[in-house]
Design an enzyme around this catalytic site. Structure first.
Site, PDB file in Angstrom:
ATOM      1  N   HIS A   1      -7.262   4.125   2.159  1.00  0.00           N
ATOM      2  CA  HIS A   1      -6.697   3.883   0.836  1.00  0.00           C
ATOM      3  C   HIS A   1      -6.914   5.044  -0.129  1.00  0.00           C
ATOM      4  O   HIS A   1      -6.625   4.911  -1.324  1.00  0.00           O
ATOM      5  CB  HIS A   1      -7.265   2.586   0.264  1.00  0.00           C
ATOM      6  CG  HIS A   1      -6.825   1.379   1.031  1.00  0.00           C
ATOM      7  ND1 HIS A   1      -5.649   0.706   0.747  1.00  0.00           N
ATOM      8  CD2 HIS A   1      -7.378   0.752   2.096  1.00  0.00           C
ATOM      9  CE1 HIS A   1      -5.519  -0.299   1.603  1.00  0.00           C
ATOM     10  NE2 HIS A   1      -6.536  -0.279   2.423  1.00  0.00           N
TER      11      HIS A   1
ATOM     12  N   ASN B   1       0.827  -1.205   0.000  1.00  0.00           N
ATOM     13  CA  ASN B   1       0.000   0.000   0.000  1.00  0.00           C
ATOM     14  C   ASN B   1       0.864   1.260   0.000  1.00  0.00           C
ATOM     15  O   ASN B   1       0.372   2.349   0.312  1.00  0.00           O
ATOM     16  CB  ASN B   1      -0.914   0.008   1.224  1.00  0.00           C
ATOM     17  CG  ASN B   1      -1.836  -1.194   1.262  1.00  0.00           C
ATOM     18  OD1 ASN B   1      -2.366  -1.611   0.227  1.00  0.00           O
ATOM     19  ND2 ASN B   1      -2.038  -1.762   2.433  1.00  0.00           N
TER      20      ASN B   1
ATOM     21  N   GLU C   1     -16.021   2.860   4.117  1.00  0.00           N
ATOM     22  CA  GLU C   1     -14.720   3.272   3.601  1.00  0.00           C
ATOM     23  C   GLU C   1     -14.936   4.110   2.357  1.00  0.00           C
ATOM     24  O   GLU C   1     -15.885   3.883   1.606  1.00  0.00           O
ATOM     25  CB  GLU C   1     -13.861   2.045   3.264  1.00  0.00           C
ATOM     26  CG  GLU C   1     -13.524   1.181   4.457  1.00  0.00           C
ATOM     27  CD  GLU C   1     -12.675  -0.022   4.071  1.00  0.00           C
ATOM     28  OE1 GLU C   1     -11.863   0.090   3.144  1.00  0.00           O
ATOM     29  OE2 GLU C   1     -12.836  -1.078   4.710  1.00  0.00           O
TER      30      GLU C   1
ATOM     31  N   SER D   1     -10.346  -1.662   0.015  1.00  0.00           N
ATOM     32  CA  SER D   1      -8.987  -2.149  -0.208  1.00  0.00           C
ATOM     33  C   SER D   1      -8.913  -3.435  -1.008  1.00  0.00           C
ATOM     34  O   SER D   1      -7.854  -3.761  -1.545  1.00  0.00           O
ATOM     35  CB  SER D   1      -8.290  -2.368   1.141  1.00  0.00           C
ATOM     36  OG  SER D   1      -8.984  -3.345   1.896  1.00  0.00           O
TER      37      SER D   1
END
Length: 384
Positions: A199, A34, A167, A171
């Site tokens: 993210h 990431n 979110e 992800s």
């Protein structure tokens, strides 16, 4: 080992199901991390750390924030983050997991209900296990399903505060939440809205502020921004109203009874936020690379990626997924297989992550290898 057979049996069962996890060393071209802006090993960040050490910033905090572990670097980071992200206050944790767990175990009160997206981070589930509030999983990205759950709760006599959690960018699927619609629903029901920007921070929005930055009603908005992904540092920042920050300092056991994060990491996170805001070419370069990856890899993904850096290649079968991931790793491409329960049953996948640690040539090489391994015959919208 005598007396530990129960653990061995459970591990054996995971192996039979193709779900036993093992650690593996870093090797090959990075299509797994990431570290989206390639800051975790950048020379700029090393210089910032060296300068901080030279001026005496300690590498350890020595205690919790309430027991002499509260360093000026923590407070400087929090003040800058609050200003930069347009919120009243911020609170720094050692990780995004710790921040989410502390938030959901502390702020929702007895009698409240937390409606969370079914694909939200495991840290939210962990926080809800410790919460006095009722928790309910809701169908992924379905605002109407959230609205229906609110109606059922109120219809059954529920009078507590409603919390909505999602979110901004998921992800494992790379898709975005319909944030304006969630904000409208929260406003309609006077609900608290919690958005995990793990993210998206550093990559999307003006100066890397994320996808939620322009949402209204900020007095009822809490945003988690992690520092260990695109920012290349470590830790998690809860951006929230001042009164809720103070409540966390007084009631969040995960904050009160944990040794404070390293002041050096606070310095690095502070500098990384500023560095990303002052160097917009980093996000621009990544988005150009993402566009190239979409042209080469998009055929293996069932849905449009919406400009996301995450490309899930859904294969379905656990063993096949891990075999192909192992083959790619042997070929020099660090692509990891993801299996249930991290993703829903039957959706084991290769999670391809695009970052500035690779270039267009490496993306092309990976795409060429996938064409061979997957038969050069993927049909968009179908499992391979």
């Amino acid at each position: 080992m005598a007396g530990l057979e129960i653990f061995s049996a459970q591990l054996d069962a995971l192996a039979v199901e193709g779900r036993r996890r093992r650690l593996s060393p870093i090797a090959g071209h990075d299509f797994a991390s990431n570290d989206y802006l390639a800051l975790s090993r950048s020379a700029d960040m090393r210089t910032i750390l060296a300068d901080a050490i030279a001026r005496g910033v300690p590498h350890g905090s020595g205690g919790s924030r309430l027991l002499r572990g509260n360093h000026t670097e923590h407070e400087a980071l929090e003040a800058f983050a609050a200003e930069h992200y347009g919120t009243e206050a911020a609170l720094y944790f050692a990780s995004g997991y710790a921040a989410n767990s502390a938030l959901f175990s502390t702020l929702p009160q007895k009698g409240d209900i937390v409606l969370y997206d079914e694909r939200i981070h495991a840290s939210v589930h962990e926080g809800m296990r410790l919460s006095r509030a009722q928790g309910q999983s809701v169908r992924h990205n379905d605002v109407q399903a959230f609205a229906d759950a609110i109606s059922v709760y109120r219809g059954a006599g529920g009078t507590g505060r409603i919390w909505l959690a999602a979110e901004s960018l998921y992800s494992m699927d790379g898709d975005r939440a319909p944030l304006p619609e969630f904000a409208a629903l929260a406003r309609m029901h006077d609900a608290m809205l919690v958005i995990d920007e793990a993210h998206a921070t550093g990559i999307f929005g003006e100066a890397g502020r994320g996808l939620s930055h322009n949402l209204p009603d900020r007095e009822k908005l809490i945003v988690l921004r992690t520092c260990g992904k695109a920012l290349g540092a470590e830790g998690g920042l809860l951006c929230l109203p001042t009164i809720l920050r103070d409540f966390m300092v007084n009631r969040a056991r995960g904050f009160i009874f944990s040794t404070a994060p390293s002041p050096l990491m606070a310095t690095l996170a502070h500098s990384a936020i500023r560095h990303v805001s002052e160097n917009p070419h980093l996000a621009s370069d990544l988005h150009a690379l993402i566009a190239h990856a979409e042209a080469r890899l998009g055929r293996y993904c069932p849905d449009a990626r919406q400009g996301s850096q995450i490309f899930p290649v859904i294969l379905g079968d656990n063993d096949r997924t891990m075999d192909i991931a192992s083959t790619l790793q042997a070929d020099g491409f660090d692509v990891r297989g993801i299996r249930p329960p991290t993703v829903p049953a039957g959706t084991a996948r290769l999670r391809i992550s695009i970052s500035l640690n690779v270039d267009m040539g490496k993306v092309d090489a990976l795409a060429d290898r996938l064409d061979i391994l997957l038969g050069n015959g993927a049909i968009q919208g179908m499992q391979i």
